[in-house]
Design a protein around this motif. Structure first.
Motif, mmCIF file in Angstrom:
data_model
loop_
_atom_site.group_PDB
_atom_site.id
_atom_site.type_symbol
_atom_site.label_atom_id
_atom_site.label_comp_id
_atom_site.label_asym_id
_atom_site.label_seq_id
_atom_site.Cartn_x
_atom_site.Cartn_y
_atom_site.Cartn_z
ATOM 1 N N SER A 1 0.811 -1.220 0.000
ATOM 2 C CA SER A 1 0.000 0.000 0.000
ATOM 3 C C SER A 1 0.845 1.273 0.000
ATOM 4 N N LEU A 2 2.150 1.136 0.258
ATOM 5 C CA LEU A 2 3.031 2.304 0.253
ATOM 6 C C LEU A 2 3.237 2.858 -1.151
ATOM 7 N N TYR A 3 2.957 2.039 -2.174
ATOM 8 C CA TYR A 3 3.297 2.400 -3.543
ATOM 9 C C TYR A 3 2.046 2.696 -4.362
ATOM 10 N N GLY A 4 2.256 3.433 -5.438
ATOM 11 C CA GLY A 4 1.156 3.794 -6.334
ATOM 12 C C GLY A 4 1.686 4.705 -7.419
ATOM 13 N N GLN A 5 0.801 5.558 -7.961
ATOM 14 C CA GLN A 5 1.222 6.469 -9.016
ATOM 15 C C GLN A 5 2.264 7.460 -8.522
ATOM 16 N N HIS A 6 2.193 7.815 -7.218
ATOM 17 C CA HIS A 6 3.153 8.781 -6.673
ATOM 18 C C HIS A 6 4.569 8.217 -6.630
ATOM 19 N N PHE A 7 4.684 6.875 -6.486
ATOM 20 C CA PHE A 7 5.988 6.216 -6.516
ATOM 21 C C PHE A 7 5.767 4.739 -6.829
ATOM 22 N N PRO A 8 5.955 4.317 -8.087
ATOM 23 C CA PRO A 8 5.659 2.938 -8.496
ATOM 24 C C PRO A 8 6.563 1.919 -7.793
ATOM 25 N N ILE A 9 6.004 0.765 -7.482
ATOM 26 C CA ILE A 9 6.771 -0.279 -6.800
ATOM 27 C C ILE A 9 7.878 -0.825 -7.705
ATOM 28 N N GLU A 10 7.685 -0.737 -9.034
ATOM 29 C CA GLU A 10 8.725 -1.201 -9.953
ATOM 30 C C GLU A 10 10.005 -0.375 -9.810
ATOM 31 N N VAL A 11 9.837 0.928 -9.546
ATOM 32 C CA VAL A 11 11.004 1.789 -9.345
ATOM 33 C C VAL A 11 11.754 1.347 -8.085
ATOM 34 N N ARG A 12 10.977 1.032 -7.034
ATOM 35 C CA ARG A 12 11.592 0.547 -5.793
ATOM 36 C C ARG A 12 12.380 -0.743 -6.037
ATOM 37 N N HIS A 13 11.829 -1.616 -6.879
ATOM 38 C CA HIS A 13 12.458 -2.919 -7.126
ATOM 39 C C HIS A 13 13.749 -2.783 -7.932
ATOM 40 N N TYR A 14 13.689 -2.066 -9.038
ATOM 41 C CA TYR A 14 14.841 -2.021 -9.935
ATOM 42 C C TYR A 14 15.929 -1.051 -9.474
ATOM 43 N N LEU A 15 15.599 -0.128 -8.575
ATOM 44 C CA LEU A 15 16.611 0.804 -8.052
ATOM 45 C C LEU A 15 16.813 0.600 -6.552
ATOM 46 N N SER A 16 16.550 -0.617 -6.054
ATOM 47 C CA SER A 16 16.587 -0.853 -4.601
ATOM 48 C C SER A 16 17.944 -0.505 -4.001
ATOM 49 N N GLN A 17 19.008 -0.967 -4.618
ATOM 50 C CA GLN A 17 20.347 -0.718 -4.064
ATOM 51 C C GLN A 17 20.671 0.776 -4.071
ATOM 52 N N TRP A 18 20.340 1.446 -5.170
ATOM 53 C CA TRP A 18 20.616 2.881 -5.257
ATOM 54 C C TRP A 18 19.803 3.654 -4.231
ATOM 55 N N LEU A 19 18.508 3.338 -4.107
ATOM 56 C CA LEU A 19 17.635 4.056 -3.177
ATOM 57 C C LEU A 19 18.118 3.923 -1.735
ATOM 58 N N GLU A 20 18.566 2.725 -1.354
ATOM 59 C CA GLU A 20 18.969 2.498 0.028
ATOM 60 C C GLU A 20 20.352 3.058 0.346
ATOM 61 N N SER A 21 21.101 3.461 -0.671
ATOM 62 C CA SER A 21 22.452 3.990 -0.435
ATOM 63 C C SER A 21 22.494 5.520 -0.403
ATOM 64 N N GLN A 22 21.358 6.189 -0.683
ATOM 65 C CA GLN A 22 21.339 7.647 -0.715
ATOM 66 C C GLN A 22 21.120 8.237 0.680
ATOM 67 N N LEU A 23 21.561 9.493 0.850
ATOM 68 C CA LEU A 23 21.480 10.176 2.158
ATOM 69 C C LEU A 23 20.172 10.941 2.289
ATOM 70 N N TRP A 24 19.057 10.229 2.331
ATOM 71 C CA TRP A 24 17.759 10.887 2.444
ATOM 72 C C TRP A 24 17.631 11.625 3.770
ATOM 73 N N ASP A 25 18.175 11.052 4.848
ATOM 74 C CA ASP A 25 18.053 11.679 6.166
ATOM 75 C C ASP A 25 18.895 12.938 6.300
ATOM 76 N N ALA A 26 19.822 13.144 5.384
ATOM 77 C CA ALA A 26 20.675 14.326 5.466
ATOM 78 C C ALA A 26 19.955 15.589 4.989
ATOM 79 N N ILE A 27 18.757 15.428 4.435
ATOM 80 C CA ILE A 27 17.991 16.581 3.916
ATOM 81 C C ILE A 27 16.923 16.974 4.931
#
Length: 791
Positions: free
Chosen positions: A20-46
């Motif tokens: 339920s976290l995913y949808g048009q605002h952020f597709p689950i396919e993007v989460r799947h294919y960019l999983s390593q990249w997404l988890e390595s970014q400094l989101w908390d630094a912003i």
């Protein structure tokens, strides 16, 4: 373990919440294919509440879209075509959604990652939560520190780039003004040709103008010198941070990966994480090269406009430092991705893969390097690491030992795959004392030459494989494997090749054996404490059942691997072998009946007797043999036929894997009708019937098929035939009267060919089965008795 891998294992309500976290605002396919990249970014630094952080969020959005576009471009095939269109669509969709509000993208992804981690923690039991959470927090913290350092390096490099451009602009303006001062001086010189009246009229203005320009030039020269010094100091700070970051990645993370790779040779978990390491090494390479180019540009500006001062010495020092850093990066990231087999048999094909972790970032692939593989001895490896001249001598001849490195655009890897190497011959050194050929260690040396940055720098690179033991006969495999197991388990980082401790604590050895055991039987269930106590009793010839008695005990390499020849001669009629041989064969035996959990396994003969004597006749158990390598024996309790009313425990001659290839364990148990209850009290058929081979059809094309069944003559009792009610016998018509079953059997199979060492000489230590050689030398067969004899 990556968060996305764990999130995919969620079930039930937790899985629905995650989806339920995913949808048009952020597709689950993007989460799947960019999983390593997404988890390595400094989101908390912003800081989402700070509008000034929007430029950071915008940069992350652009990077996300670029990653999606790259992923889409690399899709091939029919399915890849559809995925390419879909990922390209998602890239455009995210850009249109968040281009004006990039902070909302950061908010969305932070919420997704946080919720996934919470769901994973809640779905795990308490003990696992604490362990996994600590591991995830530790990994996350470590990755965050590395990524923060890269961000700091990026900002520092951008800052020095801006300062360099400013310095270049100011220097260009300085040169223009300097040309102006030269023009004024030329005009003053030309006044000498004019009449005095004209000269007096024009000279004051020119002198005043010259004084103004020269004053500006003096002031600006000092400013330029200060800019140069400030820039050099900033470069020094950048290089200090670069060294620190490179140390973390190469001396910590890469060394840990290599250690995991070595333990994987003992059955440890797959090493993994090489792609993350490559991404870090590539970032290092990019940052180092950018700073190197900046330093070279600064040196060019200094040569273009020399100004007296310490800047020349500083720039030389910076250039030397950056060259050392890039040299360390290139030489350290030339690694062996796939190790050659550590037990290497001559005349047998083997493979290996080497890889350069800086990939294509330094344009090494523009001039594809060739890699050469050579086998060298332990002494040669020591000399090589001491930078001593080894005259490129090898200790053997490897066929197909040259390979060109190839750059793979889709993965960004630069690697060389040796697919068909073969060790044609081996040259051994003089052995020390009683050392056998299965204790002699070699290594495969891979070497090449890399040209970096359009041949600006050329590096000679070398890397050594894990130690290998060369054998010429399959009978040497067990002892060679023992050498490798000991080395993999107890080698220390940075050791002199290939030193290992001569003795280790028993718990350390248990950990190594347990790792190998789980890998061999392909099970997460390792040896129990009772199993380890049994092994300790066998290893130390002890009778203690207390695990604490063995915790401080040590085992030497000799105890683990070797057989005492003198002891063997004293006990020539018994089966003698090393503790390593006994423990190494068991997992291979277990593979043949790993589906049956009824094997008690690590139980000695006396323990089996004590357990069975309190049970009804016909109760049996299965245990590992003390006398036959890899053997399984059946012990059962029954009446003593020679003494009425007396009960005793019988032990069947051990089965080996060869026996099970003829008739399965379950079928053999079915054949023996005197076996009734599996210890402690389960009916035999209840446990084993599902593993019985279905009965053969009565006739095919008019022929009746024969059956193979086993029989223990003294226990071949009659059983009523369900169909006819007449007695039948397991030995097919034989009388149930006593049968003489004292047949002689050779415990060891005759040798099919001689065992030779590398020089073609017969070597007693070259074979794992010393007893076999002694039998042949003395022409005295070792005898045993089949069947119901108590042993």
């Amino acid at each position: 373990m990556a968060v996305w891998i764990q999130a995919q294992q969620l079930q039930g309500d937790a899985l629905h919440q995650m989806q339920s976290l995913y949808g048009q605002h952020f597709p689950i396919e993007v989460r799947h294919y960019l999983s390593q990249w997404l988890e390595s970014q400094l989101w908390d630094a912003i800081d989402l509440e700070n509008p000034q952080e929007e430029f950071k969020a915008k940069r992350l959005l652009d990077s996300l879209i670029l990653e999606l576009q790259n992923k889409a471009e690399h899709q091939v095939g029919e399915d890849g075509f559809l995925l390419k269109i879909k990922l390209g669509h998602y890239a455009n969709q995210l850009k249109s959604t968040y281009d004006r509000c990039p902070l909302e993208l950061v908010r969305c992804i932070k919420h997704i990652l946080y919720t996934e981690q919470r769901l994973i923690r809640e779905a795990t039991n308490v003990s696992e939560v604490h362990g996994d959470a600590r591991m995830m927090d530790s990994m996350s913290q470590k990755y965050q520190q590395i990524n923060q350092a890269f961000e700091e390096l990026r900002l520092l490099t951008q800052d020095t780039e801006n300062d360099l451009r400013k310095l270049q602009h100011n220097q260009e303006y300085f040169i223009i003004q300097y040309q102006e001062s030269l023009r004024i001086q030329a005009q003053l010189t030309s006044l000498a040709t004019l009449p005095p009246a004209d000269r007096q009229l024009r000279e004051p203005a020119l002198l005043s103008k010259r004084a103004t320009v020269e004053a500006w030039l003096t002031r600006e020269a000092n400013t330029l010198q200060k800019y140069r010094l400030d820039l050099a100091e900033k470069h020094q700070k950048t290089l200090q941070l670069l060294r620190k970051q490179q140390t973390v990645i190469l001396d910590d993370e890469l060394i840990q990966w290599k250690r995991r790779q070595q333990l994987a040779g003992n059955g440890g978990p797959p090493e993994g994480g090489l792609d993350i390491l490559q991404s870090w090494c590539e970032k290092l390479a990019e940052t180092i090269w950018q700073n190197r180019q900046q330093i070279r540009r600064a040196e060019h500006l200094r040569q273009q406009l020399p100004i007296p001062g310490p800047i020349e010495e500083l720039l030389n020092e910076l250039n030397s430092t950056i060259t050392d850093i890039i040299s360390a990066l290139v030489t350290s990231t030339f690694i062996i991705e796939k190790q050659p087999p550590q037990v290497l048999k001559t005349q047998t094909k083997f493979a290996a893969t080497v890889r350069l972790l800086v990939g294509g970032k330094l344009n090494v692939h523009m001039n594809p390097p060739q890699v050469k593989a050579t086998i060298i001895s332990e002494q040669q490896a020591k000399a090589l690491l001491k930078n001593e001249n080894t005259r490129n001598e090898s200790s053997g001849e490897i066929l197909n030992n040259n390979c060109v490195m190839e750059y793979h655009q889709t993965t960004g890897t630069l690697s060389a795959h040796f697919r068909n190497m073969s060790l044609k011959r081996i040259k051994r050194s003089d052995r020390r004392g009683a050392e056998s050929v299965t204790e002699e260690k070699f290594t495969i040396l891979f070497e090449s030459q890399f040209s970096v940055g359009s041949n600006e720098l050329v590096f000679q690179v070398k890397t050594l494989s894990l130690p290998v033991v060369v054998i010429v006969h399959g009978s040497q495999d067990n002892n060679a494997t023992a050498t490798v197991l000991w080395d993999n388990a107890f080698a220390e980082a940075g050791r002199v090749p290939f030193l290992v401790p001569d003795k280790v604590l028993w718990p350390q050895l248990c950990e190594a054996i347990n790792m190998k055991y789980k890998a061999e039987v392909q099970s997460n269930r390792g040896l129990s404490e009772e199993n380890l106590v049994f092994l300790a009793q066998k290893a130390f010839s002890s009778t203690s059942n207390n695990p604490d008695d063995y915790r401080s005990m040590t085992m030497t390499w000799s105890q683990f691997n070797r057989v005492s020849i003198m002891q063997l001669l004293e006990k020539i009629v018994s089966v003698t072998f090393s503790f390593n041989e006994w423990i190494s064969v068991l997992p291979h035996s277990i593979k043949h009946f790993n589906h049956i959990l009824a094997i008690l396994g690590f139980v000695n003969k006396q323990q089996a007797q004590d357990m069975l004597m309190s049970k009804p006749n016909g109760t049996f158990l299965l245990r590992f043999s003390d006398s036959e390598i890899g053997g399984i024996t059946i012990a059962w309790v029954a009446e003593n036929p020679n003494k009425a009313g007396e009960r005793m425990v019988w032990n069947l001659m051990p089965y080996t894997t060869k026996d099970f290839s003829i008739r399965s364990l379950a079928d053999r148990i079915s054949d023996l009708n005197h076996l009734l209850f599996l210890y402690p009290d389960r009916a035999k058929d209840e446990v084993f019937s599902k593993y019985y081979t279905p009965p053969l059809s009565k006739a095919v094309d008019g022929y009746v098929k024969p059956q193979i069944k086993q029989v223990v003559p003294d226990f071949a009792t009659a059983n009523p035939d369900p169909a006819s009610g007449t007695p039948t016998y397991m030995d097919h018509g034989a009388s149930p009267a006593p049968v003489n079953h004292s047949h002689s059997y050779g415990i060891y199979q005759p040798m099919s060919d001689p065992v030779l060492d590398g020089d073609g000489d017969f070597d007693l230590d070259d074979t794992m089965d010393v007893a076999r050689h002694v039998e042949e030398l003395l022409r005295r067969p070792v005898e045993s008795q089949w069947g119901g004899q108590q042993s």
